[in-house]
Design a protein around this motif. Structure first.
Motif, PDB file in Angstrom:
ATOM      1  N   ALA A   1      -0.760  11.783 -13.371  1.00 45.64           N
ATOM      2  CA  ALA A   1       0.676  11.491 -13.257  1.00 45.64           C
ATOM      3  C   ALA A   1       0.918  10.355 -12.267  1.00 45.64           C
ATOM      4  O   ALA A   1       1.752   9.469 -12.513  1.00 45.64           O
ATOM      5  CB  ALA A   1       1.415  12.753 -12.805  1.00 45.64           C
ATOM      6  N   ALA A   2       0.180  10.389 -11.160  1.00 46.23           N
ATOM      7  CA  ALA A   2       0.365   9.332 -10.159  1.00 46.23           C
ATOM      8  C   ALA A   2      -0.037   7.977 -10.728  1.00 46.23           C
ATOM      9  O   ALA A   2       0.613   6.955 -10.466  1.00 46.23           O
ATOM     10  CB  ALA A   2      -0.479   9.652  -8.920  1.00 46.23           C
TER      11      ALA A   2
ATOM     12  N   SER B   1     -10.439  14.923   0.109  1.00 50.10           N
ATOM     13  CA  SER B   1      -9.190  15.639   0.399  1.00 50.10           C
ATOM     14  C   SER B   1      -8.024  15.007  -0.344  1.00 50.10           C
ATOM     15  O   SER B   1      -7.121  15.718  -0.824  1.00 50.10           O
ATOM     16  CB  SER B   1      -8.903  15.623   1.907  1.00 50.10           C
ATOM     17  OG  SER B   1      -9.996  16.147   2.608  1.00 50.10           O
ATOM     18  N   ALA B   2      -8.039  13.681  -0.426  1.00 51.03           N
ATOM     19  CA  ALA B   2      -6.942  12.991  -1.124  1.00 51.03           C
ATOM     20  C   ALA B   2      -6.914  13.425  -2.583  1.00 51.03           C
ATOM     21  O   ALA B   2      -5.850  13.702  -3.152  1.00 51.03           O
ATOM     22  CB  ALA B   2      -7.115  11.485  -1.016  1.00 51.03           C
ATOM     23  N   PHE B   3      -8.098  13.485  -3.192  1.00 51.93           N
ATOM     24  CA  PHE B   3      -8.136  13.882  -4.604  1.00 51.93           C
ATOM     25  C   PHE B   3      -7.716  15.342  -4.754  1.00 51.93           C
ATOM     26  O   PHE B   3      -6.978  15.694  -5.674  1.00 51.93           O
ATOM     27  CB  PHE B   3      -9.526  13.657  -5.192  1.00 51.93           C
ATOM     28  CG  PHE B   3      -9.559  13.846  -6.678  1.00 51.93           C
ATOM     29  CD1 PHE B   3      -9.190  12.807  -7.523  1.00 51.93           C
ATOM     30  CD2 PHE B   3      -9.898  15.067  -7.245  1.00 51.93           C
ATOM     31  CE1 PHE B   3      -9.181  12.971  -8.899  1.00 51.93           C
ATOM     32  CE2 PHE B   3      -9.888  15.248  -8.621  1.00 51.93           C
ATOM     33  CZ  PHE B   3      -9.534  14.198  -9.451  1.00 51.93           C
ATOM     34  N   ALA B   4      -8.183  16.180  -3.811  1.00 50.46           N
ATOM     35  CA  ALA B   4      -7.813  17.592  -3.873  1.00 50.46           C
ATOM     36  C   ALA B   4      -6.301  17.756  -3.740  1.00 50.46           C
ATOM     37  O   ALA B   4      -5.691  18.618  -4.392  1.00 50.46           O
ATOM     38  CB  ALA B   4      -8.535  18.369  -2.773  1.00 50.46           C
ATOM     39  N   ALA B   5      -5.681  16.923  -2.894  1.00 49.52           N
ATOM     40  CA  ALA B   5      -4.226  17.009  -2.715  1.00 49.52           C
ATOM     41  C   ALA B   5      -3.490  16.683  -4.010  1.00 49.52           C
ATOM     42  O   ALA B   5      -2.417  17.216  -4.287  1.00 49.52           O
ATOM     43  CB  ALA B   5      -3.791  16.063  -1.600  1.00 49.52           C
ATOM     44  N   LEU B   6      -4.074  15.763  -4.773  1.00 47.81           N
ATOM     45  CA  LEU B   6      -3.430  15.375  -6.029  1.00 47.81           C
ATOM     46  C   LEU B   6      -3.757  16.341  -7.164  1.00 47.81           C
ATOM     47  O   LEU B   6      -2.889  16.687  -7.970  1.00 47.81           O
ATOM     48  CB  LEU B   6      -3.913  13.979  -6.449  1.00 47.81           C
ATOM     49  CG  LEU B   6      -3.244  12.780  -5.813  1.00 47.81           C
ATOM     50  CD1 LEU B   6      -4.055  11.528  -6.111  1.00 47.81           C
ATOM     51  CD2 LEU B   6      -1.830  12.612  -6.335  1.00 47.81           C
ATOM     52  N   GLY B   7      -5.017  16.749  -7.236  1.00 47.45           N
ATOM     53  CA  GLY B   7      -5.474  17.495  -8.400  1.00 47.45           C
ATOM     54  C   GLY B   7      -5.609  16.540  -9.574  1.00 47.45           C
ATOM     55  O   GLY B   7      -5.058  15.438  -9.557  1.00 47.45           O
ATOM     56  N   GLU B   8      -6.330  16.950 -10.603  1.00 48.28           N
ATOM     57  CA  GLU B   8      -6.581  16.015 -11.706  1.00 48.28           C
ATOM     58  C   GLU B   8      -5.293  15.655 -12.453  1.00 48.28           C
ATOM     59  O   GLU B   8      -5.042  14.496 -12.764  1.00 48.28           O
ATOM     60  CB  GLU B   8      -7.614  16.606 -12.680  1.00 48.28           C
ATOM     61  CG  GLU B   8      -8.066  15.582 -13.702  1.00 48.28           C
ATOM     62  CD  GLU B   8      -9.344  15.991 -14.415  1.00 48.28           C
ATOM     63  OE1 GLU B   8     -10.130  16.753 -13.826  1.00 48.28           O
ATOM     64  OE2 GLU B   8      -9.536  15.553 -15.566  1.00 48.28           O
TER      65      GLU B   8
ATOM     66  N   VAL C   1       0.833  -1.196   0.000  1.00 46.26           N
ATOM     67  CA  VAL C   1       0.000   0.000   0.000  1.00 46.26           C
ATOM     68  C   VAL C   1       0.866   1.243   0.000  1.00 46.26           C
ATOM     69  O   VAL C   1       0.712   2.159  -0.782  1.00 46.26           O
ATOM     70  CB  VAL C   1      -0.923   0.028   1.228  1.00 46.26           C
ATOM     71  CG1 VAL C   1      -1.545   1.402   1.400  1.00 46.26           C
ATOM     72  CG2 VAL C   1      -2.019  -0.998   1.055  1.00 46.26           C
ATOM     73  N   ALA C   2       1.821   1.249   0.939  1.00 48.97           N
ATOM     74  CA  ALA C   2       2.634   2.441   1.087  1.00 48.97           C
ATOM     75  C   ALA C   2       3.857   2.342   0.201  1.00 48.97           C
ATOM     76  O   ALA C   2       4.812   1.670   0.523  1.00 48.97           O
ATOM     77  CB  ALA C   2       3.064   2.589   2.535  1.00 48.97           C
ATOM     78  N   THR C   3       3.799   2.958  -0.941  1.00 49.26           N
ATOM     79  CA  THR C   3       4.919   2.895  -1.861  1.00 49.26           C
ATOM     80  C   THR C   3       5.363   4.317  -2.169  1.00 49.26           C
ATOM     81  O   THR C   3       4.741   5.282  -1.767  1.00 49.26           O
ATOM     82  CB  THR C   3       4.516   2.211  -3.170  1.00 49.26           C
ATOM     83  OG1 THR C   3       3.329   2.833  -3.615  1.00 49.26           O
ATOM     84  CG2 THR C   3       4.287   0.743  -2.966  1.00 49.26           C
ATOM     85  N   ALA C   4       6.425   4.386  -2.910  1.00 52.13           N
ATOM     86  CA  ALA C   4       6.949   5.710  -3.232  1.00 52.13           C
ATOM     87  C   ALA C   4       5.946   6.493  -4.062  1.00 52.13           C
ATOM     88  O   ALA C   4       5.239   5.924  -4.878  1.00 52.13           O
ATOM     89  CB  ALA C   4       8.234   5.558  -4.017  1.00 52.13           C
ATOM     90  N   PRO C   5       5.883   7.787  -3.838  1.00 52.04           N
ATOM     91  CA  PRO C   5       5.026   8.584  -4.716  1.00 52.04           C
ATOM     92  C   PRO C   5       5.576   8.527  -6.127  1.00 52.04           C
ATOM     93  O   PRO C   5       6.789   8.440  -6.330  1.00 52.04           O
ATOM     94  CB  PRO C   5       5.119   9.989  -4.126  1.00 52.04           C
ATOM     95  CG  PRO C   5       6.375  10.000  -3.332  1.00 52.04           C
ATOM     96  CD  PRO C   5       6.588   8.609  -2.851  1.00 52.04           C
ATOM     97  N   ALA C   6       4.666   8.562  -7.083  1.00 55.06           N
ATOM     98  CA  ALA C   6       5.115   8.541  -8.459  1.00 55.06           C
ATOM     99  C   ALA C   6       5.903   9.810  -8.763  1.00 55.06           C
ATOM    100  O   ALA C   6       5.623  10.868  -8.204  1.00 55.06           O
ATOM    101  CB  ALA C   6       3.899   8.455  -9.379  1.00 55.06           C
ATOM    102  N   GLU C   7       6.870   9.639  -9.631  1.00 53.77           N
ATOM    103  CA  GLU C   7       7.645  10.812 -10.005  1.00 53.77           C
ATOM    104  C   GLU C   7       6.715  11.870 -10.573  1.00 53.77           C
ATOM    105  O   GLU C   7       5.809  11.574 -11.344  1.00 53.77           O
ATOM    106  CB  GLU C   7       8.675  10.415 -11.062  1.00 53.77           C
ATOM    107  CG  GLU C   7       9.928   9.855 -10.429  1.00 53.77           C
ATOM    108  CD  GLU C   7      10.945   9.538 -11.495  1.00 53.77           C
ATOM    109  OE1 GLU C   7      10.984  10.258 -12.498  1.00 53.77           O
ATOM    110  OE2 GLU C   7      11.693   8.580 -11.309  1.00 53.77           O
ATOM    111  N   GLY C   8       6.931  13.084 -10.174  1.00 52.59           N
ATOM    112  CA  GLY C   8       6.111  14.160 -10.702  1.00 52.59           C
ATOM    113  C   GLY C   8       4.807  14.336  -9.963  1.00 52.59           C
ATOM    114  O   GLY C   8       4.023  15.192 -10.295  1.00 52.59           O
ATOM    115  N   THR C   9       4.546  13.490  -8.960  1.00 52.12           N
ATOM    116  CA  THR C   9       3.321  13.666  -8.191  1.00 52.12           C
ATOM    117  C   THR C   9       3.535  14.798  -7.209  1.00 52.12           C
ATOM    118  O   THR C   9       4.351  14.671  -6.298  1.00 52.12           O
ATOM    119  CB  THR C   9       2.985  12.389  -7.414  1.00 52.12           C
ATOM    120  OG1 THR C   9       2.895  11.334  -8.348  1.00 52.12           O
ATOM    121  CG2 THR C   9       1.689  12.540  -6.665  1.00 52.12           C
ATOM    122  N   PRO C  10       2.870  15.917  -7.377  1.00 46.62           N
ATOM    123  CA  PRO C  10       3.181  17.082  -6.555  1.00 46.62           C
ATOM    124  C   PRO C  10       2.838  16.869  -5.095  1.00 46.62           C
ATOM    125  O   PRO C  10       3.467  17.426  -4.223  1.00 46.62           O
ATOM    126  CB  PRO C  10       2.326  18.187  -7.180  1.00 46.62           C
ATOM    127  CG  PRO C  10       1.239  17.481  -7.937  1.00 46.62           C
ATOM    128  CD  PRO C  10       1.804  16.180  -8.342  1.00 46.62           C
TER     129      PRO C  10
END
Lengths: 425, 199
Positions: free
Chosen positions: A297-298, A285-292, A260-269
């Motif tokens: 990118a993730a 909130s999770a989606f808002a943190a990522l943005g579309e 579950v807990a893996t590295a964030p994808a490169e470029g994931t702000p």
């Protein structure tokens, strides 16, 4: 060299009676015998009267046996996230450590099937209930009747420990394919996370609850010695750190379940913050943190099945169903040998059928789900939805074929009446 | 003075009596019948199907059907054989259904389980390998041939018993076993310890 076998071959086998299964079937038989058959309408009225008379006592003993399990307050069950303890309508309890997740896959009067992600979860299943409980935890499937047991999963490794009662642990990685656990017994299934990862754990981290899984085989602690509350936020952070070094090759080469807990994808702000929010059930909130754009990118950078599932949940549960298609499709196409690829294909098919109204695509996904393999308890739902998808897509002949297959397999199934009605039109 | 006879325990009560009591609505008698025969039925269907999940479902359906039709059983003492017959008929349905589902792509093409999975811990790697070969051949046989051969060669039933359980004539049972054996002979060597015997 060819070995000669001597008949009867049964003497070469060691299939001692599976007492857990026998007891489980006994309860199912008892429940079935208690409910009047719809093929005997003459008995229906008498049985209804009897049920009404005995209703109070039955309810007090078993709870709402025919319906799905719910929370004790009547709220429906969906995805559970830790930390916390969930009290269920039949008196059972599920205690999740911080970061642990349990997703309900199937839930009715006869069965309760859930998939556990990473983390530690203590199940207290009320004995004597009519439902067959199955916990799918990556490399291990745990079958239960009534008991207290802990499932602790760290990426590809799963540890199951029984405190009370008995459970049966199944899985290709289980020695002999099957192991029955008695009280105070435990089994660890699957490879530990890479030793290099373990070596990077901060000193003392293991004592905090995320000890290298290889050490846990000999762990004799009972379920009560570590409650969900004892797991700290630091544990979760450590999980994130140790998982960072896992490569895509690790995942695909040996078909181990993902972490579950893996590295964030490169470029994931948003880095890994969205995962923490998603793990807490705060999908908006999770989606808002990522943005579309961050979400896209993730998805492209995700390297494990668990990360893709978390992304799909984040999209689906935050009202962005269309975006959930991409991570689910990546699981189906990129990780076809993962034990959860079939479930991902089923989720994709449901999404396409229910939220996106794309029945032809749904039919393809649901067909793929069956081909990839589903837990037995999900096959009925998948087949019924496949019939519906073909019907809505205008594939009359295929809808008839699969309807016949459904009715042959589940003549008294949950969707049988609906399918018969549709076929009769 | 004659001592009063103690009440027989449920283990001593003949099947026929339990069947009669169950017919009269005694659910405890049903439970006793279940407990008495469940292990044997579980083992039988598990070996015939090679799938614990399907075995559980067949076992459930067989007992439910048996209890629902208990009043149709003309010889209550014959409950054991009758229950086995019901279970074998249900096994046949499941094998055929699974094949259809595989053909329709509703199940993974690869069939898991089988005798190799049930091999004793002490079985040598060679024996396990041979059992895996047997499994492969069994998967290619028709449901009827697979059941007849397994009852005879794995379970060790007499030919007459195989015919009865499979619900066919003795000649048909022999023909099915022979057809299956021909396929087996091509890949694996199995000797019969007691050619005319069985359980």
């Amino acid at each position: 060299m060819k070995q000669e076998l001597r008949a009867p071959l049964g003497e070469l086998l060691e299939d001692a009676p599976d007492e857990v299964a026998i007891e489980r079937v006994r309860r199912r038989v008892r429940v079935t015998r208690r409910v009047p058959s719809r093929r005997r309408p003459a008995l229906l009225a008498a049985a209804a009267v009897a049920l009404l008379a005995a209703g109070g006592a039955i309810y007090a003993t078993w709870g709402p046996a025919d319906g799905p399990l719910a929370r004790a307050d009547g709220a429906p069950l969906a995805r559970l996230t830790g930390p916390g303890e969930v009290h269920l309508s039949d008196g059972s309890r599920i205690a999740l450590a911080d970061g642990a997740t349990v997703e309900v896959l199937d839930n009715d009067g006869a069965r309760f099937v859930a998939a556990q992600g990473d983390g530690r979860v203590t199940y207290r299943v009320r004995p004597g209930g009519p439902r067959r409980w199955t916990i799918e935890a990556g490399a291990a499937s745990v079958d239960v009747v009534g008991t207290v047991f802990v499932v602790e999963r760290h990426g590809p490794q799963v540890r199951v420990a029984v405190e009370r009662g008995r459970v049966r642990v199944r899985g290709a990685a289980v020695e002999g394919g099957l192991r029955t656990l008695e009280p105070a017994e435990s089994v660890t299934v699957g490879e530990p996370l890479a030793r290099a990862e373990a070596a990077t754990d901060p000193p003392g981290d293991g004592a905090g609850g995320t000890a290298p899984a290889s050490d846990q085989t000999a762990d004799e602690r009972t379920a009560d010695e570590r409650t969900a509350d004892e797991r700290t936020a630091d544990d979760q952070t450590s999980d994130d750190q140790t998982s960072d070094e896992r490569t895509a090759d690790d995942q695909t080469a040996d078909d181990r379940p993902a972490v579950v807990a893996t590295a964030p994808a490169e470029g994931t702000p948003a880095g890994s913050s969205w995962r923490r929010l998603a793990a807490r059930g705060e999908h908006d909130s999770a989606f808002a943190a990522l943005g579309e754009s961050g979400f896209v990118a993730a998805t492209e950078g995700a390297r494990t099945v668990d990360e893709l599932l978390a992304l799909a949940d984040t999209a689906r549960l935050s009202g962005h169903a269309t975006l959930a298609v991409a991570p689910l499709t990546r699981i189906v196409e990129g990780f076809p040998t993962s034990p959860r690829a079939g479930v991902a294909a089923l989720s994709l098919g449901r999404l396409q059928l229910d939220a996106l109204d794309r029945p032809a695509e749904a039919a393809r996904s649901l067909q793929r789900a069956s081909e990839l393999g589903l837990p037995a308890s999900l096959r009925e739902t998948a087949l019924a939805r496949l019939v519906e998808a073909h019907h809505r897509a205008g594939h009359a002949a295929l809808a008839r074929t699969y309807a016949a297959a459904y009715l042959a397999e589940y003549p008294d199934g949950r969707y049988a009446d609906e399918i018969r009605r549709r076929e009769a039109r | 003075m004659r001592q009063p006879q103690p009440e027989p325990t449920s283990a001593e009560i003949p099947d026929g009596d339990l069947v009669r009591r169950a017919c009269a609505g005694d659910r405890g008698a049903e439970d006793d019948l279940y407990r008495r025969h469940a292990s044997a039925i579980h083992r039988l269907v598990n070996r015939l199907l090679g799938s614990p999940q399907d075995a559980e479902d067949v076992m459930h359906d067989a007992f439910v059907q048996a209890f629902e039709k208990l009043d149709k059983l003309r010889e209550p003492e014959a409950f054991r054989g009758w229950l086995r017959q019901i279970a074998v008929i249900r096994v046949r349905r499941v094998i055929r259904r699974r094949r259809l589902q595989r053909a329709l792509g509703l199940l993974p093409a690869r069939e898991d389980g089988g005798l190799e999975r049930l091999a004793a811990r002490t079985a040598s790697p060679q024996v396990r390998a041979e059992l895996a070969v047997v499994d492969r051949v069994l998967r290619q046989l028709s449901a009827d041939e697979r059941i007849a051969w397994t009852l005879r060669v794995v379970e060790g039933y007499k030919l007459e018993e195989v015919a009865e359980l499979a619900g066919c004539s003795l000649a048909t049972a022999k023909r099915r076993i022979a057809a299956a054996q021909r396929r087996m002979d091509a890949v694996v060597e199995i000797t019969e310890e007691t050619p005319g015997g069985g359980r």
